[in-house]
Design a protein around this motif. Structure first.
Motif, PDB file in Angstrom:
ATOM      1  N   GLU A   1     -18.848  -1.005 -77.470  1.00 51.27           N
ATOM      2  CA  GLU A   1     -17.359  -0.908 -77.363  1.00 51.27           C
ATOM      3  C   GLU A   1     -17.201  -2.672 -77.406  1.00 51.27           C
ATOM      4  O   GLU A   1     -16.205  -3.125 -76.835  1.00 51.27           O
ATOM      5  N   ILE A   2     -17.924  -3.734 -76.264  1.00 46.94           N
ATOM      6  CA  ILE A   2     -17.034  -5.069 -76.632  1.00 46.94           C
ATOM      7  C   ILE A   2     -18.054  -6.404 -77.863  1.00 46.94           C
ATOM      8  O   ILE A   2     -17.753  -7.013 -77.651  1.00 46.94           O
ATOM      9  N   ARG A   3     -18.077  -5.330 -78.409  1.00 47.80           N
ATOM     10  CA  ARG A   3     -18.895  -6.238 -79.517  1.00 47.80           C
ATOM     11  C   ARG A   3     -17.660  -7.288 -80.206  1.00 47.80           C
ATOM     12  O   ARG A   3     -17.476  -8.392 -80.579  1.00 47.80           O
ATOM     13  N   ALA A   4     -16.718  -6.806 -80.664  1.00 50.89           N
ATOM     14  CA  ALA A   4     -15.563  -7.251 -81.045  1.00 50.89           C
ATOM     15  C   ALA A   4     -14.832  -8.513 -79.497  1.00 50.89           C
ATOM     16  O   ALA A   4     -14.276  -9.626 -80.543  1.00 50.89           O
ATOM     17  N   GLU A   5     -15.131  -8.515 -78.968  1.00 49.53           N
ATOM     18  CA  GLU A   5     -14.496  -9.312 -77.690  1.00 49.53           C
ATOM     19  C   GLU A   5     -15.782 -10.839 -77.275  1.00 49.53           C
ATOM     20  O   GLU A   5     -15.421 -11.548 -77.773  1.00 49.53           O
ATOM     21  N   LEU A   6     -16.721  -9.894 -78.035  1.00 49.85           N
ATOM     22  CA  LEU A   6     -18.215 -10.951 -78.198  1.00 49.85           C
ATOM     23  C   LEU A   6     -18.134 -12.212 -79.284  1.00 49.85           C
ATOM     24  O   LEU A   6     -19.462 -13.845 -79.223  1.00 49.85           O
ATOM     25  N   ALA A   7     -17.345 -11.180 -79.841  1.00 54.15           N
ATOM     26  CA  ALA A   7     -17.301 -12.004 -81.702  1.00 54.15           C
ATOM     27  C   ALA A   7     -16.844 -12.943 -82.027  1.00 54.15           C
ATOM     28  O   ALA A   7     -17.161 -14.272 -82.902  1.00 54.15           O
ATOM     29  N   GLY A   8     -16.370 -13.487 -81.266  1.00 56.75           N
ATOM     30  CA  GLY A   8     -15.617 -15.062 -81.053  1.00 56.75           C
ATOM     31  C   GLY A   8     -15.994 -16.568 -80.242  1.00 56.75           C
ATOM     32  O   GLY A   8     -15.914 -17.146 -80.205  1.00 56.75           O
ATOM     33  N   ASP A   9     -17.811 -15.627 -79.828  1.00 61.71           N
ATOM     34  CA  ASP A   9     -18.407 -17.019 -79.075  1.00 61.71           C
ATOM     35  C   ASP A   9     -19.222 -17.125 -79.847  1.00 61.71           C
ATOM     36  O   ASP A   9     -19.877 -18.806 -78.409  1.00 61.71           O
ATOM     37  N   GLY A  10     -18.954 -17.402 -81.374  1.00 70.04           N
ATOM     38  CA  GLY A  10     -19.941 -18.263 -81.385  1.00 70.04           C
ATOM     39  C   GLY A  10     -21.467 -17.525 -81.164  1.00 70.04           C
ATOM     40  O   GLY A  10     -22.041 -16.426 -80.936  1.00 70.04           O
ATOM     41  N   MET A  11     -23.055 -18.068 -81.050  1.00 73.10           N
ATOM     42  CA  MET A  11     -24.493 -18.176 -80.630  1.00 73.10           C
ATOM     43  C   MET A  11     -23.841 -17.754 -79.324  1.00 73.10           C
ATOM     44  O   MET A  11     -23.682 -18.044 -78.654  1.00 73.10           O
ATOM     45  N   LEU A  12     -24.936 -16.441 -79.353  1.00 74.01           N
ATOM     46  CA  LEU A  12     -24.668 -15.589 -78.233  1.00 74.01           C
ATOM     47  C   LEU A  12     -26.503 -15.395 -77.609  1.00 74.01           C
ATOM     48  O   LEU A  12     -26.871 -15.527 -78.606  1.00 74.01           O
ATOM     49  N   ILE A  13     -26.510 -15.136 -75.955  1.00 68.61           N
ATOM     50  CA  ILE A  13     -27.720 -15.268 -75.627  1.00 68.61           C
ATOM     51  C   ILE A  13     -27.475 -14.275 -74.483  1.00 68.61           C
ATOM     52  O   ILE A  13     -26.785 -14.015 -74.234  1.00 68.61           O
ATOM     53  N   ALA A  14     -28.339 -13.030 -74.620  1.00 72.89           N
ATOM     54  CA  ALA A  14     -28.484 -11.982 -73.639  1.00 72.89           C
ATOM     55  C   ALA A  14     -29.911 -11.926 -72.669  1.00 72.89           C
ATOM     56  O   ALA A  14     -30.622 -12.455 -73.753  1.00 72.89           O
ATOM     57  N   GLN A  15     -30.182 -12.193 -71.878  1.00 76.10           N
ATOM     58  CA  GLN A  15     -30.958 -11.186 -70.426  1.00 76.10           C
ATOM     59  C   GLN A  15     -31.147 -10.850 -69.351  1.00 76.10           C
ATOM     60  O   GLN A  15     -29.746 -10.236 -69.335  1.00 76.10           O
ATOM     61  N   PRO A  16     -31.978 -10.153 -69.546  1.00 81.32           N
ATOM     62  CA  PRO A  16     -32.289  -9.086 -68.404  1.00 81.32           C
ATOM     63  C   PRO A  16     -31.893  -9.660 -67.450  1.00 81.32           C
ATOM     64  O   PRO A  16     -31.804 -10.450 -66.600  1.00 81.32           O
ATOM     65  N   TYR A  17     -30.781  -8.527 -66.563  1.00 80.48           N
ATOM     66  CA  TYR A  17     -29.908  -8.592 -65.635  1.00 80.48           C
ATOM     67  C   TYR A  17     -31.029  -9.296 -64.318  1.00 80.48           C
ATOM     68  O   TYR A  17     -31.884  -8.208 -64.398  1.00 80.48           O
ATOM     69  N   ILE A  18     -30.852  -9.573 -63.358  1.00 76.50           N
ATOM     70  CA  ILE A  18     -32.113 -10.322 -62.551  1.00 76.50           C
ATOM     71  C   ILE A  18     -31.820  -9.577 -61.353  1.00 76.50           C
ATOM     72  O   ILE A  18     -30.172 -10.406 -60.452  1.00 76.50           O
ATOM     73  N   PRO A  19     -31.873  -8.300 -60.780  1.00 69.50           N
ATOM     74  CA  PRO A  19     -31.397  -8.086 -59.108  1.00 69.50           C
ATOM     75  C   PRO A  19     -31.636  -9.162 -58.051  1.00 69.50           C
ATOM     76  O   PRO A  19     -32.116  -9.829 -57.797  1.00 69.50           O
ATOM     77  N   ASN A  20     -30.078  -9.479 -56.880  1.00 72.95           N
ATOM     78  CA  ASN A  20     -29.754 -10.037 -56.233  1.00 72.95           C
ATOM     79  C   ASN A  20     -29.067 -10.229 -55.412  1.00 72.95           C
ATOM     80  O   ASN A  20     -28.440  -8.340 -56.123  1.00 72.95           O
ATOM     81  N   SER A  21     -28.829 -10.850 -54.634  1.00 70.24           N
ATOM     82  CA  SER A  21     -28.619 -10.752 -53.297  1.00 70.24           C
ATOM     83  C   SER A  21     -26.699 -10.201 -53.578  1.00 70.24           C
ATOM     84  O   SER A  21     -25.516 -10.330 -53.194  1.00 70.24           O
ATOM     85  N   GLY A  22     -26.106 -10.935 -54.618  1.00 75.42           N
ATOM     86  CA  GLY A  22     -24.301 -11.448 -55.090  1.00 75.42           C
ATOM     87  C   GLY A  22     -24.506 -13.021 -54.992  1.00 75.42           C
ATOM     88  O   GLY A  22     -23.445 -13.272 -54.823  1.00 75.42           O
TER      89      GLY A  22
END
Length: 292
Positions: A152-173
């Motif tokens: 759904e958000i591919r279009a939003e990401l298209a203008g960000d250049g090289m992207l990285i993705a990492q698994p979310y680390i559960p944390n206290s906020g």
């Protein structure tokens, strides 16, 4: 000493570096300020051997200042931090690969030149944190809960250049921001950019020996002297989620003088206090003279 600060328009009135510059001037040093994002510069006149004792960079991640800093290093001038080290941490894809290969606790990291390629990440890796490889100050950091949302958000990401993705680390906020200044470590707790609904006020907190050791190792791995590290306390221990080459140094006591003294020491010797820093946060030392 004669110093040159490269300051992007975004930081023109920011306490860091404005207060550091004022402190250095008050100590009797000459500081030239260049604004690479808005000025026409005669490069052959500005970047030349012997022009300054050190060059200091405070610009946005994708700004033109780093090219000038690298040019200064190329003609033999001292830079704060080392220009190659700055380049290495400002590209988050490079920083993730180097850091994990050297044993730093960084998340598994996927890289993609186009958002469509992120669809190949296995569903078991979600939720994911996705951000530009050249991002800074929390810009365009997104928590993506599922493969369907990624589509759904591919279009939003298209203008960000090289992207990285990492698994979310559960944390206290909240996360820890740990600053290294002149070999000393200072830790603050603040809201995570992924949890803007929290209202935790940024404050200094004690620093554990484990986190202190990791932050010291970050400096050694990337070759940084003045830097900040974002750390999440996850279920399996501390995780490094970002490294900044010249952060805000918020909550560091007497920050302008401490950073100023560290810059002068780098200009004189090419390094600050011996690394790694102490494994425990040491008592706040009294100001050592006037920095001259």
């Amino acid at each position: 000493m004669r110093l040159c600060f490269l300051v992007e328009e975004q930081y023109r009135y920011d306490g860091m570096p404005v207060e550091v510059i004022s402190q250095l001037v008050s100590w009797g040093h000459r500081v030239d300020v260049l604004r690479p994002g808005s000025s026409l510069l005669s490069l052959s006149d500005v970047v030349r051997a012997g022009s300054h004792d050190a060059w200091v960079l405070k610009t946005v991640s994708g700004g033109p200042g780093l090219s000038l800093l690298e040019a200064a290093a190329g003609v033999g001038l001292t830079t704060v931090n080392d220009a190659r080290a700055i380049r290495g941490v400002r590209d988050k894809a490079v920083a993730a690969a180097v850091g994990r290969s050297r044993g730093l606790p960084l998340p598994v990291t996927y890289g993609a030149a186009h958002p469509d390629a992120l669809a190949d990440i296995p569903s078991s890796a979600y939720p994911l944190v996705v951000k530009p490889a050249d991002g800074s100050s929390g810009r365009a950091v997104r928590l993506v809960p599922s493969p369907e949302r990624m589509i759904e958000i591919r279009a939003e990401l298209a203008g960000d250049g090289m992207l990285i993705a990492q698994p979310y680390i559960p944390n206290s906020g909240t996360d820890l921001k740990v600053y290294c200044v002149g070999g000393e470590l200072y830790a603050t707790e603040r809201n995570s950019p992924l949890h803007p609904d929290r209202t935790t006020k940024e404050r200094r907190v004690p620093l554990s020996a484990e986190v202190a050791g990791i932050v010291a190792e970050v400096g050694a791995v990337y070759g940084l002297d003045l830097y900040g590290v974002d750390v999440l306390l996850g279920p399996d221990g501390p995780v490094v989620v970002d490294v900044n080459d010249f952060p805000s140094f918020r909550q560091v006591p007497d920050a302008a003088a401490r950073v100023g003294r560290a810059i002068l020491n780098l200009a004189r010797t090419g390094s600050t206090l011996p690394r790694p820093p102490l494994p425990h946060p040491s008592p706040i030392p009294a100001a050592a003279g006037d920095g001259r």
